[in-house]
Design a protein around this motif. Structure first.
Motif, PDB file in Angstrom:
ATOM      1  N   SER A  26      21.860 -76.845-112.591  1.00 58.85           N
ATOM      2  CA  SER A  26      22.292 -75.526-112.167  1.00 58.85           C
ATOM      3  C   SER A  26      23.476 -75.651-111.217  1.00 58.85           C
ATOM      4  CB  SER A  26      21.138 -74.797-111.466  1.00 58.85           C
ATOM      5  OG  SER A  26      21.534 -73.518-111.077  1.00 58.85           O
ATOM      6  N   HIS A  27      24.483 -74.795-111.399  1.00 59.20           N
ATOM      7  CA  HIS A  27      25.684 -74.900-110.582  1.00 59.20           C
ATOM      8  C   HIS A  27      26.405 -73.559-110.507  1.00 59.20           C
ATOM      9  CE1 HIS A  27      27.107 -75.423-114.712  1.00 59.20           C
ATOM     10  NE2 HIS A  27      28.291 -74.997-114.296  1.00 59.20           N
ATOM     11  N   MET A  28      27.456 -73.533-109.691  1.00 64.02           N
ATOM     12  CA  MET A  28      28.329 -72.369-109.569  1.00 64.02           C
ATOM     13  C   MET A  28      29.657 -72.667-110.230  1.00 64.02           C
ATOM     14  SD  MET A  28      27.935 -71.267-105.563  1.00 64.02           S
ATOM     15  CE  MET A  28      28.494 -72.867-104.948  1.00 64.02           C
ATOM     16  N   THR A  29      30.390 -71.611-110.510  1.00 64.66           N
ATOM     17  CA  THR A  29      31.773 -71.788-110.941  1.00 64.66           C
ATOM     18  C   THR A  29      32.636 -72.164-109.737  1.00 64.66           C
ATOM     19  OG1 THR A  29      32.307 -69.463-110.564  1.00 64.66           O
ATOM     20  CG2 THR A  29      31.521 -70.073-112.766  1.00 64.66           C
ATOM     21  N   ALA A  30      33.885 -72.510-110.023  1.00 61.75           N
ATOM     22  CA  ALA A  30      34.836 -72.859-108.967  1.00 61.75           C
ATOM     23  C   ALA A  30      35.727 -71.672-108.592  1.00 61.75           C
ATOM     24  CB  ALA A  30      35.712 -74.029-109.418  1.00 61.75           C
ATOM     25  N   LEU A  31      35.407 -70.502-109.115  1.00 58.24           N
ATOM     26  CA  LEU A  31      36.215 -69.310-108.874  1.00 58.24           C
ATOM     27  C   LEU A  31      35.603 -68.438-107.786  1.00 58.24           C
ATOM     28  CD1 LEU A  31      36.954 -68.180-112.552  1.00 58.24           C
ATOM     29  CD2 LEU A  31      37.980 -70.046-111.234  1.00 58.24           C
ATOM     30  N   ILE A  32      36.415 -67.531-107.255  1.00 57.10           N
ATOM     31  CA  ILE A  32      35.929 -66.532-106.317  1.00 57.10           C
ATOM     32  C   ILE A  32      36.011 -65.160-106.985  1.00 57.10           C
ATOM     33  CG2 ILE A  32      36.478 -67.842-104.235  1.00 57.10           C
ATOM     34  CD1 ILE A  32      39.061 -66.247-103.970  1.00 57.10           C
ATOM     35  N   GLN A  33      35.436 -64.158-106.332  1.00 61.04           N
ATOM     36  CA  GLN A  33      35.527 -62.771-106.772  1.00 61.04           C
ATOM     37  C   GLN A  33      35.790 -61.901-105.553  1.00 61.04           C
ATOM     38  OE1 GLN A  33      32.059 -61.625-109.129  1.00 61.04           O
ATOM     39  NE2 GLN A  33      33.336 -61.335-110.925  1.00 61.04           N
ATOM     40  N   PRO A  34      36.162 -60.630-105.751  1.00 59.60           N
ATOM     41  CA  PRO A  34      36.397 -59.764-104.591  1.00 59.60           C
ATOM     42  C   PRO A  34      35.267 -59.898-103.576  1.00 59.60           C
ATOM     43  CG  PRO A  34      37.044 -58.611-106.571  1.00 59.60           C
ATOM     44  CD  PRO A  34      36.420 -59.916-107.017  1.00 59.60           C
ATOM     45  N   PRO A  35      35.604 -60.242-102.312  1.00 55.26           N
ATOM     46  CA  PRO A  35      34.600 -60.640-101.319  1.00 55.26           C
ATOM     47  C   PRO A  35      33.913 -59.462-100.628  1.00 55.26           C
ATOM     48  CG  PRO A  35      36.799 -60.850-100.386  1.00 55.26           C
ATOM     49  CD  PRO A  35      36.981 -60.418-101.811  1.00 55.26           C
ATOM     50  N   LEU A  36      33.001 -58.829-101.338  1.00 56.16           N
ATOM     51  CA  LEU A  36      32.300 -57.630-100.850  1.00 56.16           C
ATOM     52  C   LEU A  36      31.077 -57.930 -99.992  1.00 56.16           C
ATOM     53  CD1 LEU A  36      32.392 -55.409-104.056  1.00 56.16           C
ATOM     54  CD2 LEU A  36      32.941 -54.563-101.779  1.00 56.16           C
ATOM     55  N   ALA A  37      30.818 -59.195 -99.712  1.00 56.96           N
ATOM     56  CA  ALA A  37      29.523 -59.569 -99.124  1.00 56.96           C
ATOM     57  C   ALA A  37      29.307 -59.026 -97.715  1.00 56.96           C
ATOM     58  CB  ALA A  37      29.377 -61.092 -99.123  1.00 56.96           C
ATOM     59  N   ASP A  46      50.433 -65.416 -94.756  1.00 56.22           N
ATOM     60  CA  ASP A  46      50.627 -63.994 -94.446  1.00 56.22           C
ATOM     61  C   ASP A  46      49.310 -63.222 -94.401  1.00 56.22           C
ATOM     62  OD1 ASP A  46      49.981 -64.017 -97.123  1.00 56.22           O
ATOM     63  OD2 ASP A  46      51.866 -63.149 -97.827  1.00 56.22           O
ATOM     64  N   GLY A  47      48.199 -63.942 -94.532  1.00 55.37           N
ATOM     65  CA  GLY A  47      46.889 -63.311 -94.520  1.00 55.37           C
ATOM     66  C   GLY A  47      46.415 -62.896 -95.896  1.00 55.37           C
ATOM     67  N   LEU A  48      47.329 -62.744 -96.847  1.00 51.63           N
ATOM     68  CA  LEU A  48      46.969 -62.286 -98.181  1.00 51.63           C
ATOM     69  C   LEU A  48      46.384 -63.420 -99.016  1.00 51.63           C
ATOM     70  CD1 LEU A  48      50.099 -60.072 -98.947  1.00 51.63           C
ATOM     71  CD2 LEU A  48      47.836 -59.313 -98.168  1.00 51.63           C
ATOM     72  N   TYR A  98      39.209 -57.466 -99.264  1.00 52.16           N
ATOM     73  CA  TYR A  98      39.179 -58.552 -98.280  1.00 52.16           C
ATOM     74  C   TYR A  98      39.386 -58.001 -96.865  1.00 52.16           C
ATOM     75  CZ  TYR A  98      40.720 -62.946 -96.002  1.00 52.16           C
ATOM     76  OH  TYR A  98      40.878 -64.023 -95.169  1.00 52.16           O
ATOM     77  N   ALA A  99      40.377 -57.148 -96.689  1.00 56.68           N
ATOM     78  CA  ALA A  99      40.650 -56.557 -95.375  1.00 56.68           C
ATOM     79  C   ALA A  99      39.469 -55.727 -94.891  1.00 56.68           C
ATOM     80  CB  ALA A  99      41.910 -55.702 -95.435  1.00 56.68           C
ATOM     81  N   GLN A 100      38.899 -54.932 -95.779  1.00 60.24           N
ATOM     82  CA  GLN A 100      37.730 -54.120 -95.427  1.00 60.24           C
ATOM     83  C   GLN A 100      36.562 -54.985 -94.974  1.00 60.24           C
ATOM     84  OE1 GLN A 100      37.502 -51.857 -99.282  1.00 60.24           O
ATOM     85  NE2 GLN A 100      37.078 -50.155 -97.915  1.00 60.24           N
ATOM     86  N   HIS A 160      43.504 -56.747 -89.560  1.00 60.15           N
ATOM     87  CA  HIS A 160      44.770 -56.035 -89.294  1.00 60.15           C
ATOM     88  C   HIS A 160      45.948 -56.768 -89.924  1.00 60.15           C
ATOM     89  CE1 HIS A 160      42.837 -53.155 -86.811  1.00 60.15           C
ATOM     90  NE2 HIS A 160      42.698 -53.904 -85.737  1.00 60.15           N
ATOM     91  N   LYS A 161      45.938 -58.090 -89.818  1.00 62.49           N
ATOM     92  CA  LYS A 161      47.028 -58.884 -90.384  1.00 62.49           C
ATOM     93  C   LYS A 161      47.117 -58.693 -91.895  1.00 62.49           C
ATOM     94  CE  LYS A 161      48.769 -63.645 -90.794  1.00 62.49           C
ATOM     95  NZ  LYS A 161      48.553 -65.066 -90.402  1.00 62.49           N
ATOM     96  N   VAL A 162      45.969 -58.741 -92.562  1.00 64.82           N
ATOM     97  CA  VAL A 162      45.945 -58.561 -94.017  1.00 64.82           C
ATOM     98  C   VAL A 162      46.445 -57.167 -94.382  1.00 64.82           C
ATOM     99  CG1 VAL A 162      44.473 -58.472 -96.067  1.00 64.82           C
ATOM    100  CG2 VAL A 162      44.066 -60.215 -94.315  1.00 64.82           C
ATOM    101  N   ALA A 163      45.949 -56.149 -93.675  1.00 64.28           N
ATOM    102  CA  ALA A 163      46.347 -54.771 -93.975  1.00 64.28           C
ATOM    103  C   ALA A 163      47.847 -54.568 -93.772  1.00 64.28           C
ATOM    104  CB  ALA A 163      45.559 -53.806 -93.091  1.00 64.28           C
ATOM    105  N   ASN A 164      48.372 -55.108 -92.696  1.00 67.16           N
ATOM    106  CA  ASN A 164      49.808 -54.968 -92.434  1.00 67.16           C
ATOM    107  C   ASN A 164      50.642 -55.712 -93.476  1.00 67.16           C
ATOM    108  OD1 ASN A 164      49.539 -53.319 -90.143  1.00 67.16           O
ATOM    109  ND2 ASN A 164      49.204 -55.089 -88.808  1.00 67.16           N
ATOM    110  N   SER A 165      50.149 -56.851 -93.935  1.00 66.59           N
ATOM    111  CA  SER A 165      50.858 -57.595 -94.983  1.00 66.59           C
ATOM    112  C   SER A 165      50.810 -56.850 -96.310  1.00 66.59           C
ATOM    113  CB  SER A 165      50.262 -58.998 -95.136  1.00 66.59           C
ATOM    114  OG  SER A 165      50.602 -59.824 -94.035  1.00 66.59           O
ATOM    115  N   ILE A 166      49.694 -56.208 -96.590  1.00 67.44           N
ATOM    116  CA  ILE A 166      49.606 -55.386 -97.804  1.00 67.44           C
ATOM    117  C   ILE A 166      50.707 -54.340 -97.796  1.00 67.44           C
ATOM    118  CG2 ILE A 166      48.228 -53.578 -98.926  1.00 67.44           C
ATOM    119  CD1 ILE A 166      45.723 -55.219 -98.263  1.00 67.44           C
ATOM    120  N   CYS A 167      50.878 -53.685 -96.649  1.00 69.90           N
ATOM    121  CA  CYS A 167      51.897 -52.636 -96.544  1.00 69.90           C
ATOM    122  C   CYS A 167      53.303 -53.221 -96.667  1.00 69.90           C
ATOM    123  CB  CYS A 167      51.743 -51.915 -95.208  1.00 69.90           C
ATOM    124  SG  CYS A 167      52.457 -50.264 -95.200  1.00 69.90           S
TER     125      CYS A 167
END
Length: 431
Positions: free
Chosen positions: A110-121, A161-163, A233-235, A261-268
């Motif tokens: 049993s294992h995990m993939t090496a990918l990520i997904q939107p980090p809603l945790a 840049d945080g992104l 991610y920012a949320q 804040h850094k991520v949000a400002n970089s998004i903008c």
């Protein structure tokens, strides 16, 4: 279908899709399959969606067990994969093999993939804590969340840049989103074999290079900063900051809020195009904007750092445009006037049909921005889709016909939307 009938049906499906067990090494697992036949594994952001559904049903303990199961496979460095196979090692598609690291162990354990997904945790954890008030659960989860988000920041912020950069279309959760065509060197159009080979080629290249991020960044075969992914991610960094604050961890709370804040400002700064009034995904080493209109052009509007004039401009320019996102059953997963738009069933997903999570996300956004009637329409639309076609993976935005996986859990998010709507009504009554 009445509210009572709707809650009952959601309860029936999510419990029918649930499974638990214990691996040979004694490790227990407990999760809900998004769909019993098509998606039999534990997926990262699906688990977070299920947390919202369970809390809406009032089953906080079940919500906790699902999140605990997801993080029980967390690696020492904090990483959690986008899919955990548990006791079903055979991937859904043969090409999924390339989404795990090339180790012999992955063939028989049993294992995990090496990918990520939107980090809603972090938001999922916050949702459980708000519903249950269980500080013990918070004390258990926050250290794991800190390690997880630290891993993401350390390993996927390629440019400082945080992104966060995704390295395959499958990491966004919106697998065949047409913005990615451009990052793959193609013009958005009706999808076909060439696109399939391009995407599979990216995963294969990452696989044979053992998911070495330095090599992946240097080669630049697929480097995308997705507006939706980075908004989430920012949320969640903000949510993690608030959770740390609940545990009187002031230093960590400040760190994650500053990073949010850094991520949000970089998004903008990086993603917003004032001429087009849209937040675009960007790609490559020089952050080229991908000028394709999908619902994620709206996602950043939920962030507090975005100026109100920008919020109104983006919504009024695109959300209410008949030629773009206005449909009998909103919200199409790409603008109707885009060359890639296909409302029907297809191997190539997220290229026209309605996916419930866009309605779920936009419902909160529209309520926050003062559009209660439009928010209500998104709930009404999902009701109609369920009444017409049942709980399906996605739907035709014109006819409401259901497509893809059956008994699919995402449509159950409607009951979370109903709970949010009720809370909003209560708050407005207080005012």
């Amino acid at each position: 279908m009445t509210d009572e009938e709707l809650y009952k049906k959601v309860h029936e499906i999510i419990y029918k899709n649930m499974c638990d067990g214990t691996l040979d090494n004694g490790m227990p697992y407990h999760f809900t399959k998004p769909s019993p036949g098509t998606y039999p594994f534990q997926f990262f952001w699906d688990t977070c969606f299920h947390v919202y559904i369970f809390t809406a049903l009032g089953d906080h303990e079940m919500a906790k067990q699902h999140l605990q199961s997801l993080f029980s496979r967390q690696q020492d460095d904090g990483f959690v994969g986008h899919m955990i196979y548990w006791d079903t090692l055979r991937p859904g598609r043969i090409t999924d093999i390339f989404q795990s690291k090339p180790t012999l162990k992955n063939l028989y354990k049993s294992h995990m993939t090496a990918l990520i997904q939107p980090p809603l945790a972090a938001q999922a954890t916050m949702r459980i804590y708000e519903a249950s008030g269980d500080k013990g659960f918070l004390q258990e989860m926050v250290p794991k969340l800190k390690k997880y988000y630290d891993w993401i920041a350390k390993n996927r912020d390629f440019d400082g840049d945080g992104l966060i950069t995704i390295i395959t279309p499958y990491e966004s959760g919106m697998d065949w989103k047409p913005t990615y065509d451009v990052a793959l060197g193609m013009e958005p159009a009706k999808a076909g074999k060439k696109l399939f080979l391009k995407v599979t080629g990216v995963d294969f290249w990452n696989f044979i290079h053992n998911y070495n991020y330095k090599k992946i960044r240097e080669k630049g075969k697929f480097l995308v900063k997705d507006a939706g992914f980075n908004t989430i991610y920012a949320q969640n960094l903000k949510a993690l900051s608030l959770l740390c604050n609940e545990l009187n961890d002031d230093e960590s709370s400040k760190h994650y809020m500053d990073l949010s804040h850094k991520v949000a400002n970089s998004i903008c700064k990086v993603m917003y195009d004032d001429t087009d009034a849209a937040f675009y995904d960007v790609y490559g080493h020089d952050n080229k904007k991908i000028k394709v209109l999908t619902p994620t052009i709206f996602y950043p509007l939920i962030l507090n750092e975005i100026d109100e004039t920008i919020e109104q401009k983006v919504l009024k320019t695109h959300f209410f445009d008949y030629n773009e996102f206005n449909a009998t059953y909103p919200i199409p997963s790409v603008a109707k006037n885009n060359a890639s738009f296909n409302p029907d069933e297809s191997l190539y997903l997220w290229r026209g049909p309605v996916w419930i999570i866009n309605n779920w996300f936009m419902h909160r956004l529209l309520l926050k921005k003062g559009y209660p009637e439009e928010a209500q329409k998104l709930i009404d639309s999902i009701r109609q889709l369920i009444d017409k076609s049942g709980f399906r993976e996605y739907y035709n935005p014109f006819t409401g016909e259901g497509h893809g996986a059956k008994e699919f859990t995402w449509a159950g998010l409607i009951i979370d939307m109903l709970e949010v709507q009720k809370q909003e009504t209560v708050e407005n009554t207080k005012v």
